[in-house]
Design a protein around this motif. Sequence first.
Motif, PDB file in Angstrom:
ATOM      1  N   ILE A  43       0.859  -1.185   0.000  1.00  0.00           N
ATOM      2  CA  ILE A  43       0.000   0.000   0.000  1.00  0.00           C
ATOM      3  C   ILE A  43       0.894   1.233   0.000  1.00  0.00           C
ATOM      4  CG2 ILE A  43      -1.767   1.314   1.224  1.00  0.00           C
ATOM      5  CD1 ILE A  43      -2.655  -1.296   2.556  1.00  0.00           C
ATOM      6  N   ASP A  44       0.688   2.106  -0.981  1.00  0.00           N
ATOM      7  CA  ASP A  44       1.420   3.377  -1.017  1.00  0.00           C
ATOM      8  C   ASP A  44       0.659   4.334  -1.930  1.00  0.00           C
ATOM      9  OD1 ASP A  44       3.257   5.512  -1.178  1.00  0.00           O
ATOM     10  OD2 ASP A  44       4.908   4.131  -0.733  1.00  0.00           O
ATOM     11  N   PRO A  45       0.097   5.406  -1.356  1.00  0.00           N
ATOM     12  CA  PRO A  45      -0.645   6.360  -2.189  1.00  0.00           C
ATOM     13  C   PRO A  45       0.257   7.120  -3.167  1.00  0.00           C
ATOM     14  CG  PRO A  45      -0.490   7.161   0.072  1.00  0.00           C
ATOM     15  CD  PRO A  45       0.058   5.773   0.068  1.00  0.00           C
ATOM     16  N   PRO A  95      -3.852   4.136   3.361  1.00  0.00           N
ATOM     17  CA  PRO A  95      -3.762   2.847   4.069  1.00  0.00           C
ATOM     18  C   PRO A  95      -5.017   2.429   4.806  1.00  0.00           C
ATOM     19  CG  PRO A  95      -1.738   4.070   4.357  1.00  0.00           C
ATOM     20  CD  PRO A  95      -2.688   4.990   3.654  1.00  0.00           C
ATOM     21  N   ASP A  96      -5.668   3.376   5.494  1.00  0.00           N
ATOM     22  CA  ASP A  96      -6.861   2.978   6.258  1.00  0.00           C
ATOM     23  C   ASP A  96      -7.971   2.488   5.328  1.00  0.00           C
ATOM     24  OD1 ASP A  96      -7.014   5.558   5.284  1.00  0.00           O
ATOM     25  OD2 ASP A  96      -8.049   6.395   7.029  1.00  0.00           O
ATOM     26  N   GLU A  97      -8.104   3.127   4.161  1.00  0.00           N
ATOM     27  CA  GLU A  97      -9.127   2.706   3.200  1.00  0.00           C
ATOM     28  C   GLU A  97      -8.770   1.352   2.586  1.00  0.00           C
ATOM     29  OE1 GLU A  97      -9.307   5.830   0.359  1.00  0.00           O
ATOM     30  OE2 GLU A  97     -10.018   7.332   1.800  1.00  0.00           O
ATOM     31  N   ALA A  98      -7.501   1.214   2.187  1.00  0.00           N
ATOM     32  CA  ALA A  98      -7.062  -0.043   1.561  1.00  0.00           C
ATOM     33  C   ALA A  98      -7.163  -1.208   2.531  1.00  0.00           C
ATOM     34  CB  ALA A  98      -5.628   0.106   1.055  1.00  0.00           C
ATOM     35  N   MET A  99      -6.800  -0.982   3.790  1.00  0.00           N
ATOM     36  CA  MET A  99      -6.832  -2.048   4.788  1.00  0.00           C
ATOM     37  C   MET A  99      -8.270  -2.422   5.142  1.00  0.00           C
ATOM     38  SD  MET A  99      -3.599  -0.656   7.017  1.00  0.00           S
ATOM     39  CE  MET A  99      -3.747  -1.751   8.416  1.00  0.00           C
ATOM     40  N   SER A 125      -1.794  -1.268  -3.878  1.00  0.00           N
ATOM     41  CA  SER A 125      -2.912  -0.338  -3.752  1.00  0.00           C
ATOM     42  C   SER A 125      -2.378   1.071  -3.597  1.00  0.00           C
ATOM     43  CB  SER A 125      -3.769  -0.684  -2.533  1.00  0.00           C
ATOM     44  OG  SER A 125      -4.729   0.347  -2.298  1.00  0.00           O
ATOM     45  N   HIS A 126      -2.982   2.025  -4.319  1.00  0.00           N
ATOM     46  CA  HIS A 126      -2.595   3.430  -4.201  1.00  0.00           C
ATOM     47  C   HIS A 126      -3.597   4.221  -3.367  1.00  0.00           C
ATOM     48  CE1 HIS A 126      -0.277   2.513  -8.085  1.00  0.00           C
ATOM     49  NE2 HIS A 126       0.594   2.627  -7.107  1.00  0.00           N
ATOM     50  N   ASP A 127      -4.502   3.502  -2.691  1.00  0.00           N
ATOM     51  CA  ASP A 127      -5.429   4.162  -1.763  1.00  0.00           C
ATOM     52  C   ASP A 127      -4.680   4.525  -0.480  1.00  0.00           C
ATOM     53  OD1 ASP A 127      -7.552   3.867  -3.508  1.00  0.00           O
ATOM     54  OD2 ASP A 127      -8.138   1.926  -2.652  1.00  0.00           O
TER      55      ASP A 127
END
Length: 324
Positions: free
Chosen positions: A201-203, A223-227, A219-221
């Motif tokens: 994960i890294d926006p 972290p809280d959203e991706a997790m 994921s480029h979201d």
Amino acid sequence: MAEHFDDIPAIALGWHRDGTGAALATVVQTWGSAPRGVGSQLAISGQGDIAGSVSGGCVEGAVVVEALDALEDGAPRLLEYGVSDDDAFAVGLACGGTIRILVEPVGAALPEALLSDLVAARQARRAVAYVVDTETWTRRLVGPDDSIAQARFRSDQSGFERAEFVAIHNPPLRMIVVGAVHIAQPLVAMARLAGFDPMLIDPRETFGAQARFPGEVISHDWPDEAMAAQGIDARTAIVTLTHDPKIDDPAIITALRSDAFYLGSLGSTRTHAKRVERLTQQGFSEAEIARIHAPVGLDIGGRSPAEIAVSIMAEIVRVLRKGA
């Protein structure tokens, strides 16, 4: 060691339900240099089709014959095979061994409803153990809190408890790495080798580029959203590597509110002290914050990104197998 996750029980259930018939063969004991570990499974259809393996090819043919016989008479059976040195050498082992295999015809011996519940638990990522008494042939499913299986869930080790065989079905291990930095490159490779399913994960799309992490899930979201979308359970390890509170802190807060078995954060002791201050202001207790392994990794003196990744991977495995 547990085998990598597969869908052998689901395949057996499908064969049974479509009228083909199915039996499940499970390695229940091994001695010497056995090709496959305890808990390994082979599904056999009524037409002789197979999925999975119990010996790497040494005894599959004999097990299929026994399974077809079991489908005829409806009775389970315990089989024992010696793997000769010649056969062992053929599948890449230095010497032979002995394996004990449980064969259960689905429906007649292994109830369809019980197998269906097992398959549903696996698909829902719920840890479950299948327990069969080899003297009375009674069967049941138990969870991680059951006294007979607690230690086996943590060690991922199926085996006998007196006359009862306990087959552990843990969900696959996952690792979420927040921050597609240099350390993440060897870390995701090591995680995969160790049986984890890694996710990055890294926006910052420049960091989390496929060119830097070929074939990885990125994921480029935030972290809280991706997790939240991924879902965090007790078979998940989380590592934050960015040093940037704007990225790391949402991941850490989400992890602290989850059942993740490991949370580690990169940064010096000074950096972590500031992190503790921020988390305290967010309302987290001292005990909750103590779940964070920081500075991340075992102290092995690692300097290069790969050496630091080794220390992180070692600490994750230690916590998984021995507890925090």
